[in-house]
Motif scaffolding. Structure first.
Motif, mmCIF file in Angstrom:
data_model
loop_
_atom_site.group_PDB
_atom_site.id
_atom_site.type_symbol
_atom_site.label_atom_id
_atom_site.label_comp_id
_atom_site.label_asym_id
_atom_site.label_seq_id
_atom_site.Cartn_x
_atom_site.Cartn_y
_atom_site.Cartn_z
ATOM 1 N N MET A 215 -3.408 -3.931 -12.099
ATOM 2 C CA MET A 215 -2.479 -4.788 -11.365
ATOM 3 C C MET A 215 -2.476 -4.405 -9.890
ATOM 4 S SD MET A 215 0.810 -4.924 -13.883
ATOM 5 C CE MET A 215 1.605 -6.175 -12.876
ATOM 6 N N SER A 216 -2.714 -5.368 -9.025
ATOM 7 C CA SER A 216 -2.679 -5.099 -7.589
ATOM 8 C C SER A 216 -1.232 -4.924 -7.141
ATOM 9 C CB SER A 216 -3.340 -6.242 -6.823
ATOM 10 O OG SER A 216 -2.703 -7.474 -7.125
ATOM 11 N N ALA A 217 -0.999 -3.960 -6.258
ATOM 12 C CA ALA A 217 0.365 -3.625 -5.855
ATOM 13 C C ALA A 217 0.487 -3.560 -4.344
ATOM 14 C CB ALA A 217 0.772 -2.284 -6.468
ATOM 15 N N LEU A 218 1.611 -4.067 -3.849
ATOM 16 C CA LEU A 218 1.951 -3.987 -2.432
ATOM 17 C C LEU A 218 3.167 -3.088 -2.290
ATOM 18 C CD1 LEU A 218 1.473 -4.992 0.484
ATOM 19 C CD2 LEU A 218 3.097 -6.842 -0.002
ATOM 20 N N VAL A 219 3.038 -2.035 -1.492
ATOM 21 C CA VAL A 219 4.110 -1.055 -1.306
ATOM 22 C C VAL A 219 4.711 -1.219 0.083
ATOM 23 C CG1 VAL A 219 4.635 1.416 -1.094
ATOM 24 C CG2 VAL A 219 3.095 0.612 -2.901
ATOM 25 N N LEU A 220 6.018 -1.233 0.154
ATOM 26 C CA LEU A 220 6.697 -1.292 1.444
ATOM 27 C C LEU A 220 6.720 0.094 2.076
ATOM 28 C CD1 LEU A 220 8.431 -2.842 3.545
ATOM 29 C CD2 LEU A 220 10.442 -2.130 2.220
ATOM 30 N N ALA A 221 6.187 0.213 3.274
ATOM 31 C CA ALA A 221 6.226 1.481 4.000
ATOM 32 C C ALA A 221 7.589 1.611 4.675
ATOM 33 C CB ALA A 221 5.117 1.538 5.038
ATOM 34 N N GLU A 222 8.330 2.617 4.300
ATOM 35 C CA GLU A 222 9.624 2.851 4.930
ATOM 36 C C GLU A 222 9.425 3.837 6.074
ATOM 37 O OE1 GLU A 222 13.850 4.783 3.599
ATOM 38 O OE2 GLU A 222 13.013 3.183 2.362
ATOM 39 N N HIS A 223 9.933 3.491 7.231
ATOM 40 C CA HIS A 223 9.746 4.368 8.378
ATOM 41 C C HIS A 223 10.957 4.288 9.296
ATOM 42 C CE1 HIS A 223 8.761 0.935 11.095
ATOM 43 N NE2 HIS A 223 8.260 0.413 9.975
ATOM 44 N N ASP A 224 11.085 5.296 10.124
ATOM 45 C CA ASP A 224 12.218 5.371 11.044
ATOM 46 C C ASP A 224 11.733 5.973 12.358
ATOM 47 O OD1 ASP A 224 14.668 5.514 12.265
ATOM 48 O OD2 ASP A 224 15.341 7.303 11.192
ATOM 49 N N GLY A 225 11.769 5.194 13.392
ATOM 50 C CA GLY A 225 11.340 5.705 14.680
ATOM 51 C C GLY A 225 9.874 6.054 14.749
ATOM 52 N N GLY A 226 9.056 5.375 13.981
ATOM 53 C CA GLY A 226 7.626 5.617 14.018
ATOM 54 C C GLY A 226 7.135 6.678 13.054
ATOM 55 N N VAL A 227 8.032 7.277 12.270
ATOM 56 C CA VAL A 227 7.656 8.325 11.309
ATOM 57 C C VAL A 227 7.726 7.756 9.896
ATOM 58 C CG1 VAL A 227 8.216 10.607 10.391
ATOM 59 C CG2 VAL A 227 8.523 10.120 12.835
ATOM 60 N N LEU A 228 6.643 7.889 9.156
ATOM 61 C CA LEU A 228 6.582 7.387 7.784
ATOM 62 C C LEU A 228 7.447 8.240 6.870
ATOM 63 C CD1 LEU A 228 5.005 5.192 6.151
ATOM 64 C CD2 LEU A 228 3.399 7.006 5.549
ATOM 65 N N SER A 229 8.288 7.604 6.071
ATOM 66 C CA SER A 229 9.181 8.322 5.160
ATOM 67 C C SER A 229 8.419 8.923 3.990
ATOM 68 C CB SER A 229 10.253 7.370 4.631
ATOM 69 O OG SER A 229 10.960 7.944 3.557
ATOM 70 N N ALA A 230 8.865 10.109 3.558
ATOM 71 C CA ALA A 230 8.254 10.754 2.389
ATOM 72 C C ALA A 230 8.464 9.920 1.135
ATOM 73 C CB ALA A 230 8.841 12.150 2.199
ATOM 74 N N ALA A 231 9.499 9.093 1.124
ATOM 75 C CA ALA A 231 9.758 8.238 -0.037
ATOM 76 C C ALA A 231 8.603 7.273 -0.265
ATOM 77 C CB ALA A 231 11.059 7.466 0.158
ATOM 78 N N THR A 232 7.923 6.897 0.798
ATOM 79 C CA THR A 232 6.777 5.990 0.673
ATOM 80 C C THR A 232 5.656 6.642 -0.124
ATOM 81 O OG1 THR A 232 7.336 5.019 2.818
ATOM 82 C CG2 THR A 232 5.134 4.579 1.972
ATOM 83 N N LEU A 233 5.470 7.938 0.072
ATOM 84 C CA LEU A 233 4.394 8.651 -0.627
ATOM 85 C C LEU A 233 4.619 8.639 -2.142
ATOM 86 C CD1 LEU A 233 4.041 11.758 1.737
ATOM 87 C CD2 LEU A 233 2.767 9.600 1.810
ATOM 88 N N ALA A 234 5.867 8.837 -2.562
ATOM 89 C CA ALA A 234 6.179 8.809 -3.994
ATOM 90 C C ALA A 234 6.030 7.393 -4.547
ATOM 91 C CB ALA A 234 7.589 9.328 -4.228
#
Length: 311
Positions: free
Chosen positions: A1-20
């Motif tokens: 199944m193809s998946a699209l993940v929302l990248a969560e970021h704040d001030g230009g820094v990628l959130s660690a939650a995105t990695l999980a």
């Protein structure tokens, strides 16, 4: 199944939650793409997302309308991209919980909330009844909209990937909301949801001054984040940014120290997945001791300063 993940970021820094969330998406068994929606900082976040191991493509929507991650603007963008994907995944954070239901509504599908494991292409487990039971759910919708409890998935490696980056566009400003301003607390301590060690205080700490006097020195010695029970927050000991629990932040650190916390169901739902739980409470019958790996029945006003002094 193809998946699209929302990248969560704040001030230009990628959130660690995105990695999980990427790890959860990879468990679906298909290609994983990441969407970076933002303003002037989107390009830098896209480069970071492209380096995540397991990501094949990064879609970048760079527009002032997406700079504040307003759900009213981002959700139509995502819905417009879903023709090419079987599933959309977002972290079960404040941002993800705000955007994902709108995407589900636009796609006319049921959202699968806060999954803790992937059992099959459309089969997942998720906690119910404040985490006292785990339900196995299966979706019959053609497309999936999923939020991920990121504390239960390993983080994908932030480096090692070589995804392609592609620019996309969306409908832009929906005119339904506007970003007025942000008053964010700043701290040199680790962020609560990603900290390896957390020291939390409860209502037994009496007042804000005592909370600071007891909890802060111990957290400083351990290099830990500070948390609190809802009772402590409601009593005004500390702001609700630090609340751990079902209506606060869900955490799973390597070490969680609960000081003067009785262990109400609401609080346990937010921290019981911690690797090691240490409880300090003078009540031997406190519910917190039922899940604690180490329990100390003692007066916290004596035990915690003594522990801090020995570190």
């Amino acid at each position: 199944m193809s998946a699209l993940v929302l990248a969560e970021h704040d001030g230009g820094v990628l959130s660690a939650a995105t990695l999980a969330t990427v790890t959860a998406a990879a468990a679906l068994g298909g290609p994983v793409h990441v969407l970076v929606a933002g303003g002037d900082d989107a390009a830098g976040v896209a480069d970071a997302a492209a380096a995540i191991a397991g990501v094949e493509k990064v879609l970048v929507a760079q527009d002032a309308a997406y700079g504040a991650q307003l759900a009213e603007n981002v959700a139509p963008l995502i819905a417009g991209l879903m023709d090419g994907y079987d599933a959309f995944l977002a972290p079960a954070t404040t941002t993800g919980k705000n955007i994902a239901p709108r995407v589900a509504a636009l796609l006319d599908v049921m959202q699968v909330s806060e999954i803790i494991s992937v059992e099959g292409p459309k089969t997942f487990t998720r906690p119910i009844y404040a985490g006292n039971a785990v339900a196995t759910v299966q979706s019959s919708d053609a497309r999936l909209v999923i939020t991920v409890r990121t504390t239960t998935f390993d983080k994908a490696a932030a480096t090692g990937g070589s995804a392609t980056v592609e620019a996309v566009s969306g409908p832009g400003d929906a005119g339904l909301s506007s970003f007025v301003g942000l008053e964010a607390s700043r701290s040199e301590r680790p962020e609560l949801t990603s900290a390896g060690i957390i020291v939390s205080g409860g209502r037994a700490l009496k007042d804000a001054e005592t909370f600071s006097q007891i909890i802060t020195p111990l957290a400083d010695k351990l290099g830990a984040a500070i948390g609190a029970s809802r009772a402590a927050v409601d009593a005004g000991y500390i702001s609700n940014d630090y609340q751990v629990g079902q209506t606060g932040k869900i955490v799973a650190p390597d070490l969680y120290i609960a000081v003067g916390i009785s262990g109400a169901i609401q609080h346990l739902a937010g921290m019981k997945d911690s690797k090691v739980i240490v409880a300090i409470n003078k009540d031997p019958d406190a519910p917190i001791f039922q899940i604690a790996d180490l329990g100390l029945v003692a007066d916290l006003f004596q035990a915690v300063p003594e522990l801090t002094g020995k570190l």
